[in-house]
Motif scaffolding. Structure first.
Motif, short mmCIF file in Angstrom:
data_model
loop_
_atom_site.label_atom_id
_atom_site.label_comp_id
_atom_site.label_asym_id
_atom_site.label_seq_id
_atom_site.Cartn_x
_atom_site.Cartn_y
_atom_site.Cartn_z
N TYR B 12 0.88 -1.16 0.00
CA TYR B 12 0.00 0.00 0.00
C TYR B 12 0.93 1.22 0.00
CZ TYR B 12 -3.61 -3.26 1.57
OH TYR B 12 -4.50 -4.31 1.66
N LYS B 15 4.24 1.15 2.12
CA LYS B 15 4.15 0.12 3.17
C LYS B 15 3.90 -1.24 2.53
CE LYS B 15 1.62 -1.33 7.25
NZ LYS B 15 2.79 -1.88 7.91
N ALA B 17 2.56 -4.68 3.12
CA ALA B 17 1.72 -5.44 4.04
C ALA B 17 2.07 -6.93 4.01
CB ALA B 17 0.25 -5.24 3.69
N THR B 42 -5.09 -8.90 5.23
CA THR B 42 -4.70 -8.70 3.83
C THR B 42 -4.56 -10.05 3.13
OG1 THR B 42 -3.51 -6.68 4.44
CG2 THR B 42 -2.95 -7.67 2.33
N ASN B 45 -8.01 -11.51 2.59
CA ASN B 45 -8.73 -10.83 1.51
C ASN B 45 -8.21 -11.22 0.14
OD1 ASN B 45 -10.65 -9.41 2.97
ND2 ASN B 45 -9.30 -7.68 3.34
N GLY B 49 -10.28 -13.32 -2.77
CA GLY B 49 -10.51 -12.70 -4.07
C GLY B 49 -11.03 -11.28 -3.99
N VAL B 50 -11.02 -10.72 -2.80
CA VAL B 50 -11.53 -9.36 -2.61
C VAL B 50 -10.44 -8.34 -2.90
CG1 VAL B 50 -12.50 -7.79 -0.90
CG2 VAL B 50 -13.15 -10.18 -0.89
N LEU B 51 -9.20 -8.76 -2.74
CA LEU B 51 -8.07 -7.85 -2.88
C LEU B 51 -7.11 -8.40 -3.92
CD1 LEU B 51 -7.07 -5.27 -1.41
CD2 LEU B 51 -5.79 -6.74 0.11
N ARG B 52 -6.54 -7.49 -4.70
CA ARG B 52 -5.59 -7.93 -5.72
C ARG B 52 -4.19 -7.85 -5.14
NH1 ARG B 52 -6.26 -4.03 -9.79
NH2 ARG B 52 -8.06 -5.18 -10.53
#
Lengths: 343, 288
Positions: B12, B15, B17, B42, B45, B49-52
């Protein structure tokens, strides 16, 4: 799934608020400041009811002879007053003259307006009907930007997506097969269709004063019978109203999909309300300066309602294209794989 | 069934993660242990599949989970830390709604079965906003289990629950079939000991260990010491030494637990390490 989406989007509280807005819409005509007319409404109604029917030249001749009489009486005013002051006529005679003079003055503006109407009917070169059109004229003249309806669409559509972001339920929805495209599509369909039907309800509510005044019996009369509203077609008064209503309903659906798109882009409910208000109300207020923006704006342009020079087909096609664009982008953004950073 | 995280990284801005997470998981219960900000949510997620991810991918039996699309989501059950279910919906409505999103129409019998499993059948007509915290979590599990998923992700499922509810939750997880991959993130060590087959230690975005609790505790054998000390001296010692912790208190003396590679004090004795000691060792400066 649609049943649950409807329950999410249209809770009981919202229904009550919308009912209240509908009531306000019906009452808004009565609480509007009195319009300064160029004629006496009472006399106008009396004349119209007396001469109601197919217009012909005899009506104009009658009115012309009335105008001649009025002009004669008014012309004699100064002379009569002098004669009274000089004692050549008695008080009783003067008083009798003043009664006639007052009546002539009261009728003058109305007769002038009626003669203007007759000239307009003469210019049409087609049969026209003489009837009391005050309520219909009022309704069309005040058929501009619908602040209450725009507000109703906003409170209906803003929470559709923002509530999912606010509650965090979007995350769970994204992990289910139906939580992506299907959920977004269901929300968009419900918002656009509800906005469409809500508009038709609001438009019906605007007819209440017309109905109360007993003017619905003229609903089938040709719209071109209204002074200053030469639609140029044989559409009836109610037909013209219905056409504009459908157009406005399509615009409302377009507005709904636009608000949904804003919601998925911005996600914060308060900010979406603010942006919606700015982007929907502001263009309508600038319509006098940017009339062509009516085709691209998602707001109710005042120009859309009353002028026959707007192309209804162009507006409707523009609506369809805009709805398609907004819906596509909305679904794409909704299902995108990202989460607001909460670290 | 084999779930692989292949070089998963997530940044991010500046940063990081997650940094190159590489782990292989098969059927069983995995506890993802790490302090706040270690990257647990992270990672979950990304799996959900909510986060790439910034780089890397997740595969299931060799297939990329993202390209699997709805095939993967049909076998996935996810309970986030704060699910945000709809306050006006009843328990039954929520279960049916989320089941419908998974393409399942639950019969009355199936609803009863699922709610009985989490002891919520009597509350089926209660609105979500009226449920207690523990009930909400149990409902979340029931929803996550709708459709009999093969992969179950639970993010901090016992956070904020009282001990009774935590025990109830552990019993529920224990009752779920062992043909699934269950991953649950937590920083509460006591939740892990009774139900997890393996523990994944996550520290500052990196996996530092993946093994059974027995293996983990064995790895720090000889590094855990116990010592009795006067209270005032003990408090001063703990302030100066991050690997020390007061474990019990008496009238004038306290018992200290100290994580150290060497005997820290002359009267310190070796203690049998627990999973809590493993946590201290890795996350509270015990390594130093």
């Amino acid at each position: 799934m649609v049943r649950y989406e409807i329950k999410k989007l249209i809770p009981l509280k919202l229904c009550l608020i919308i009912l209240l807005l509908l009531l306000l819409q019906s009452l808004s005509v009565y609480i509007r400041p009195l319009k300064d007319r160029e004629y006496s409404e009472t006399l106008y109604r009396q004349f119209c009811e007396h001469y109601e029917g197919i217009y012909d030249k005899s009506i104009q001749e009658l009115l012309l002879s009335r105008k001649i009489w009025i002009d004669d009486v008014i012309a004699k005013h100064d002379e009569t007053q002098s004669e009274y002051h000089l004692g050549r006529i008695t008080l009783k005679e003067f008083s009798a003259y003043m009664d006639i003079y007052t009546e002539a003055m009261a009728q003058s503006s109305t007769v002038n307006y009626l003669l203007k109407k007759c000239e307009y009917y003469d210019s049409l070169n087609r049969p026209a009907e003489f009837f009391c059109d005050t309520q219909w004229l009022d309704m069309y003249e005040n058929d501009g930007f619908d602040y209450l309806l725009v507000f109703a669409v906003m409170i209906l559509c803003v929470p559709a997506f923002t509530s999912e972001y606010a509650a965090g339920s979007r995350t769970v929805l994204m992990t289910t097969p139906g939580g992506r495209e299907k959920t977004a599509a269901a929300k968009l369909i419900i918002c656009t269709l509800t906005s469409f039907f809500l508009t038709m309800l609001f438009r019906t509510a605007r007819l209440v004063p017309v109905m109360n005044a007993g003017a619905m019996k003229y609903a089938g009369k040709p719209a071109y019978d209204l002074l200053n509203y030469p639609f140029g077609t044989d559409i009836s008064l109610i037909g013209a109203y219905e056409s504009f209503s459908v157009m406005k309903a399509l615009e409302a659906s377009c507005m709904a999909s636009f608000i949904c798109l804003l919601s998925v882009l911005v996600q914060n409910r308060t900010f979406v309300y603010f942006l919606s208000a700015v982007l929907l109300y502001a263009p309508a207020m600038m319509m006098d300066y940017l009339p062509d923006a009516a085709y691209v704006s998602s707001s109710y342009a005042k120009a859309l309602a009353v002028t026959p020079y707007i192309s209804l087909i162009r507006v409707n096609i523009s609506c369809m294209i805009r709805i398609g664009v907004y819906v596509s982008i909305c679904i794409a953004v909704w299902r995108a794989r990202y989460v607001r950073r909460e670290i | 069934m084999e779930l692989k995280f292949n070089g998963i990284s997530k940044s991010y801005g500046r940063k990081e993660a997650l940094k190159g997470v590489d782990i292989n998981l098969s059927e069983g219960v995995y506890a993802l242990l790490g302090p706040n900000g270690s990257g647990k949510t992270t990672l979950m997620n990304i799996l959900a599949g909510v986060l790439r991810p910034s780089s890397g991918d997740v595969t299931l039996d060799g297939r990329d989970t993202v390209s699997m699309g709805n095939d993967f989501r049909r076998i996935l059950g996810y309970l986030p830390q704060d699910p945000g279910f709809y306050p006006g919906f009843t328990v039954e409505e929520l279960l049916k709604y989320f089941a419908s999103l998974k393409g399942i129409k639950l019969s009355s019998g199936e609803v009863k079965e699922k709610l009985d499993f989490v002891n919520l059948y009597d509350e089926r007509r209660t609105r979500y906003k009226a449920l207690s915290g523990g009930m909400k979590r149990r409902l979340g599990i029931a929803i996550a289990l709708a459709g009999d998923p093969k992969i179950l992700i639970l993010d901090e499922p016992t956070a904020g629950l009282d001990p009774k509810e935590r025990v109830r939750f552990r019993n529920i997880i224990s009752g779920i079939g062992r043909d699934k991959i269950i991953i649950y993130a937590t920083h509460i060590v006591s939740d892990i000991e009774s139900i997890a087959d393996r523990v994944i230690l996550l520290k500052k975005g990196e996996v530092i260990d993946l093994s059974t609790t027995a293996q983990m505790t064995a790895s720090i054998e000889g590094s855990v010491w116990s010592c009795v000390m006067e209270r005032d001296r003990a408090e001063e010692y703990v302030e100066q030494n991050p690997g020390a912790l007061i474990t019990s208190t008496g009238a004038d003396t306290v018992t200290l637990k100290i994580i150290s590679g060497e005997r820290p004090l002359p009267d310190a004795v070796n203690a049998r390490p627990t999973l809590e000691d493993v946590y201290m060792y890795h996350f509270l400066g015990g390594e130093q």
